[in-house]
Design a protein around this motif. Structure first.
Motif, mmCIF file in Angstrom:
data_model
loop_
_atom_site.group_PDB
_atom_site.id
_atom_site.type_symbol
_atom_site.label_atom_id
_atom_site.label_comp_id
_atom_site.label_asym_id
_atom_site.label_seq_id
_atom_site.Cartn_x
_atom_site.Cartn_y
_atom_site.Cartn_z
ATOM 1 N N ARG A 140 46.546 49.394 39.542
ATOM 2 C CA ARG A 140 46.585 48.792 38.211
ATOM 3 C C ARG A 140 47.028 47.333 38.284
ATOM 4 N NH1 ARG A 140 50.468 50.409 33.184
ATOM 5 N NH2 ARG A 140 51.986 49.693 34.701
ATOM 6 N N TYR A 141 48.025 47.065 39.117
ATOM 7 C CA TYR A 141 48.501 45.681 39.256
ATOM 8 C C TYR A 141 47.414 44.792 39.857
ATOM 9 C CZ TYR A 141 51.290 41.697 40.768
ATOM 10 O OH TYR A 141 51.771 40.432 40.961
ATOM 11 N N ASP A 142 46.737 45.280 40.912
ATOM 12 C CA ASP A 142 45.666 44.497 41.536
ATOM 13 C C ASP A 142 44.531 44.238 40.560
ATOM 14 O OD1 ASP A 142 45.951 46.112 44.800
ATOM 15 O OD2 ASP A 142 47.109 44.504 43.854
ATOM 16 N N GLN A 143 44.206 45.263 39.753
ATOM 17 C CA GLN A 143 43.137 45.089 38.770
ATOM 18 C C GLN A 143 43.520 44.050 37.723
ATOM 19 O OE1 GLN A 143 40.208 46.273 38.994
ATOM 20 N NE2 GLN A 143 39.434 45.443 37.086
ATOM 21 N N TYR A 144 44.785 44.082 37.294
ATOM 22 C CA TYR A 144 45.244 43.089 36.319
ATOM 23 C C TYR A 144 45.144 41.680 36.911
ATOM 24 C CZ TYR A 144 48.408 40.231 33.543
ATOM 25 O OH TYR A 144 48.940 39.215 32.793
ATOM 26 N N GLU A 145 45.557 41.520 38.152
ATOM 27 C CA GLU A 145 45.489 40.209 38.797
ATOM 28 C C GLU A 145 44.043 39.728 38.926
ATOM 29 O OE1 GLU A 145 49.041 39.327 38.507
ATOM 30 O OE2 GLU A 145 48.049 38.040 39.989
ATOM 31 N N GLN A 146 43.146 40.661 39.232
ATOM 32 C CA GLN A 146 41.741 40.290 39.340
ATOM 33 C C GLN A 146 41.181 39.839 37.994
ATOM 34 O OE1 GLN A 146 39.092 43.485 40.384
ATOM 35 N NE2 GLN A 146 37.382 42.136 40.828
ATOM 36 N N ILE A 147 41.506 40.604 36.945
ATOM 37 C CA ILE A 147 41.023 40.246 35.608
ATOM 38 C C ILE A 147 41.607 38.901 35.182
ATOM 39 C CG2 ILE A 147 41.112 40.901 33.166
ATOM 40 C CD1 ILE A 147 41.050 43.813 34.067
ATOM 41 N N ARG A 148 42.893 38.690 35.478
ATOM 42 C CA ARG A 148 43.528 37.425 35.117
ATOM 43 C C ARG A 148 42.846 36.256 35.825
ATOM 44 N NH1 ARG A 148 48.254 34.479 36.573
ATOM 45 N NH2 ARG A 148 48.599 35.819 38.369
ATOM 46 N N TYR A 149 42.482 36.463 37.080
ATOM 47 C CA TYR A 149 41.791 35.422 37.832
ATOM 48 C C TYR A 149 40.406 35.154 37.235
ATOM 49 C CZ TYR A 149 39.275 33.154 41.659
ATOM 50 O OH TYR A 149 38.504 32.301 42.400
ATOM 51 N N LEU A 150 39.683 36.227 36.886
ATOM 52 C CA LEU A 150 38.354 36.051 36.313
ATOM 53 C C LEU A 150 38.423 35.313 34.973
ATOM 54 C CD1 LEU A 150 36.746 39.532 37.094
ATOM 55 C CD2 LEU A 150 36.386 37.367 38.270
ATOM 56 N N ARG A 151 39.453 35.613 34.186
ATOM 57 C CA ARG A 151 39.620 34.904 32.919
ATOM 58 C C ARG A 151 39.921 33.437 33.160
ATOM 59 N NH1 ARG A 151 43.349 39.416 29.745
ATOM 60 N NH2 ARG A 151 41.627 40.810 29.143
ATOM 61 N N SER A 152 40.719 33.157 34.175
ATOM 62 C CA SER A 152 41.018 31.768 34.507
ATOM 63 C C SER A 152 39.751 31.021 34.916
ATOM 64 C CB SER A 152 42.052 31.706 35.642
ATOM 65 O OG SER A 152 43.276 32.270 35.253
ATOM 66 N N ILE A 153 38.889 31.717 35.651
ATOM 67 C CA ILE A 153 37.620 31.105 36.063
ATOM 68 C C ILE A 153 36.767 30.783 34.840
ATOM 69 C CG2 ILE A 153 35.430 31.560 37.235
ATOM 70 C CD1 ILE A 153 37.669 30.864 39.140
ATOM 71 N N GLU A 154 36.698 31.735 33.889
ATOM 72 C CA GLU A 154 35.905 31.497 32.683
ATOM 73 C C GLU A 154 36.494 30.357 31.847
ATOM 74 O OE1 GLU A 154 32.894 32.796 31.753
ATOM 75 O OE2 GLU A 154 33.047 33.438 33.835
ATOM 76 N N GLU A 155 37.813 30.267 31.781
ATOM 77 C CA GLU A 155 38.454 29.161 31.054
ATOM 78 C C GLU A 155 38.157 27.832 31.730
ATOM 79 O OE1 GLU A 155 42.263 31.853 29.515
ATOM 80 O OE2 GLU A 155 42.537 30.254 30.999
ATOM 81 N N CYS A 156 38.142 27.843 33.062
ATOM 82 C CA CYS A 156 37.816 26.623 33.807
ATOM 83 C C CYS A 156 36.357 26.226 33.568
ATOM 84 C CB CYS A 156 38.077 26.838 35.294
ATOM 85 S SG CYS A 156 37.892 25.349 36.286
ATOM 86 N N CYS A 157 35.473 27.230 33.489
ATOM 87 C CA CYS A 157 34.051 26.939 33.223
ATOM 88 C C CYS A 157 33.905 26.239 31.866
ATOM 89 C CB CYS A 157 33.233 28.227 33.249
ATOM 90 S SG CYS A 157 33.033 28.949 34.886
ATOM 91 N N GLU A 158 34.605 26.740 30.863
ATOM 92 C CA GLU A 158 34.537 26.119 29.544
ATOM 93 C C GLU A 158 35.125 24.712 29.583
ATOM 94 O OE1 GLU A 158 32.930 27.097 26.997
ATOM 95 O OE2 GLU A 158 33.556 25.407 25.762
ATOM 96 N N GLU A 159 36.189 24.536 30.337
ATOM 97 C CA GLU A 159 36.799 23.210 30.472
ATOM 98 C C GLU A 159 35.843 22.249 31.165
ATOM 99 O OE1 GLU A 159 40.412 23.213 32.706
ATOM 100 O OE2 GLU A 159 41.171 21.413 31.734
ATOM 101 N N VAL A 160 35.114 22.732 32.157
ATOM 102 C CA VAL A 160 34.134 21.899 32.859
ATOM 103 C C VAL A 160 33.055 21.428 31.900
ATOM 104 C CG1 VAL A 160 32.241 21.983 34.533
ATOM 105 C CG2 VAL A 160 34.502 22.826 35.176
#
Length: 452
Positions: free
Chosen positions: A383-403
């Motif tokens: 569960r912790y690893d999955q949360y970290e993965q989702i958090r990373y994917l969200r960060s990537i999507e936020e970075c895409c929007e920022e780009v």
């Protein structure tokens, strides 16, 4: 079955009639199913699965059930992932067509001697919308795990939500393989089946915590079997079930089958037939028995020594009658430790605590907890690893929007949005190394007519 048990393919592959696709999730609980692989194979050839089966595969399977002709086996396509002749025939045909030698690992064939076919497989397709969506966002190969095809598995152990089998768009069920099957899409309306929890068309139902813990345990136990299949030197013999259950009777009930039957809440005659090798318990029955005894299903099938997952405890119909202590005497209060770990697992606060944090709170070393409470520790870590993965994917999507915003702003200012200039304006410039972020940069520039 021995002809399916050949050594793994060598790095140099012979020419094949059909594409040689990598097997997704091999050596993990989430290896793709054979029906999923066929859908991906058909898409790689720009064909419908029905066309591929009828023209490419059916001629190699001359059977009364008409082999690969989907029109006549729609309601039985679940058997293609099972332990019977339909699965073995299809595996051999695809081995010949693709050059693979391990396609049996996408089915339950490795467990054919110890897992009965009855009540083994869903007759319709089940899926986790969040798994689909996260694979799509992250760029992972979208596939349908073999785990989702088994009736014993009711939930996604990663997201701890019930699996779905009704399309949220058209409300229909899907066969495991149909003429226009496509991984991640409804075979009836062809719409995307993935979704995140927020703004989803799916209606997520809550499950009582105690029941959820049992469902998670069961799914992980079966996942452990699936993940271990590639390491099996040969088929596990039917006798292993009788020997494993016999060891359980000896360990938990001093060899008394009647007492053991009361412990596992099963008819005495049925347990006697299991222990004598006359009958095999269904997979759901075997998993339920192991859950009650707190032992690994894989260990029961593979090993003669019985060890419980919560230290070594002998059971009686009402309460433990004796306890053999772990070498670590600090684990004397096993109930307290188990209750704490269960509370950690079922706590819905974000971010979820890691196993390291839980071990520090209890004052034990992480390896000590894992040795004595393996399944709970695995679930907490997953569960912790999955949360970290989702958090990373969200960060990537936020970075895409920022780009996108930075590129448009630089363009309005008359400055060419080069990678170096864009990175200077990003909150996390290091994310520009991510393939997804770089593709968004390129797509945004192309959208503005910047081809430099």
């Amino acid at each position: 079955m021995d002809e399916l048990w050949e050594p793994p393919e060598s790095p140099v592959q012979r020419c094949s009639i059909l594409h040689y696709l990598n097997l997704v999730g091999i050596n993990t609980p989430y290896v793709e199913s054979l029906t999923s692989h066929i859908s991906r194979l058909a898409e790689a050839h720009s064909l419908y699965p029905g066309v591929l089966m009828e023209r490419g595969i059916a001629p190699l399977i001359a059977k009364q059930y008409t082999g690969g002709n989907l029109h006549t086996i729609y309601s039985h396509t679940c058997a293609l992932n099972g332990t019977g002749v339909m699965a073995s025939d299809l595996v051999q045909a695809l081995n010949n067509l693709t050059g693979h030698r391990q396609l049996h690992l996408l089915t339950m064939l490795p467990w054919v001697e110890v897992v009965p076919q009855r009540e083994l497989l869903y007759s319709s397709r089940f899926w986790c919308p969040q798994c689909y969506e996260e694979n799509r966002i992250s760029g992972f190969e979208i596939h349908e795990p073999l785990l989702w095809t088994l009736k014993i598995v009711k939930i996604c152990p990663i997201h701890q939500q019930l699996l779905f089998n009704l399309c949220p768009h058209c409300g229909q069920t899907n066969y495991l393989l149909s003429w226009r099957s496509r991984v991640g899409y409804c075979s009836k309306c062809q719409k995307w089946l993935g979704a995140s929890r927020s703004g989803s068309l799916y209606e997520y139902n809550s499950v009582p915590e105690v029941e959820m813990q049992r469902l998670v345990w069961s799914a992980n136990a079966v996942g452990e079997l699936i993940a271990s299949a590639p390491s099996l030197p040969t088929l596990i013999a039917r006798e292993n079930v009788a020997r494993g259950l016999g060891n359980c009777v000896e360990f938990f009930a001093d060899g008394n089958i009647a007492e053991f039957a009361r412990l596992v809440q099963a008819p005495k005659n049925t347990v006697w037939l299991w222990c004598k090798g006359k009958n095999l318990p269904q997979l759901d029955t075997l998993v339920a028995l192991c859950f009650r005894l707190k032992i690994s299903v894989l260990d029961l099938l593979m090993n003669e020594k019985i060890e419980t997952l919560e230290s070594v405890i002998r059971l009686s119909p009402g309460k433990p009658i004796s306890t053999r202590r772990s070498p670590d005497t600090r684990l004397a209060d096993l109930d307290r430790v188990e209750s704490h770990l269960a509370a950690v697992l079922l706590d819905h606060k974000l971010p979820p605590p890691s196993l390291e944090a839980a071990s520090k709170a209890l004052g034990f070393h992480r390896e000590t907890l894992y040795r004595n409470f393996k399944e709970l520790c695995r679930a907490i870590s997953a569960r912790y690893d999955q949360y970290e993965q989702i958090r990373y994917l969200r960060s990537i999507e936020e970075c895409c929007e920022e780009v996108r915003q930075v590129v448009h702003r630089l363009h309005r200012e008359g400055t060419y949005p080069s990678e170096a200039r864009v990175s200077q304006h990003l909150t996390k410039p290091g994310y520009l190394r991510n393939k997804r972020v770089r593709s968004v940069l390129q797509e945004t520039r192309q959208g503005l007519g910047l081809t430099k």
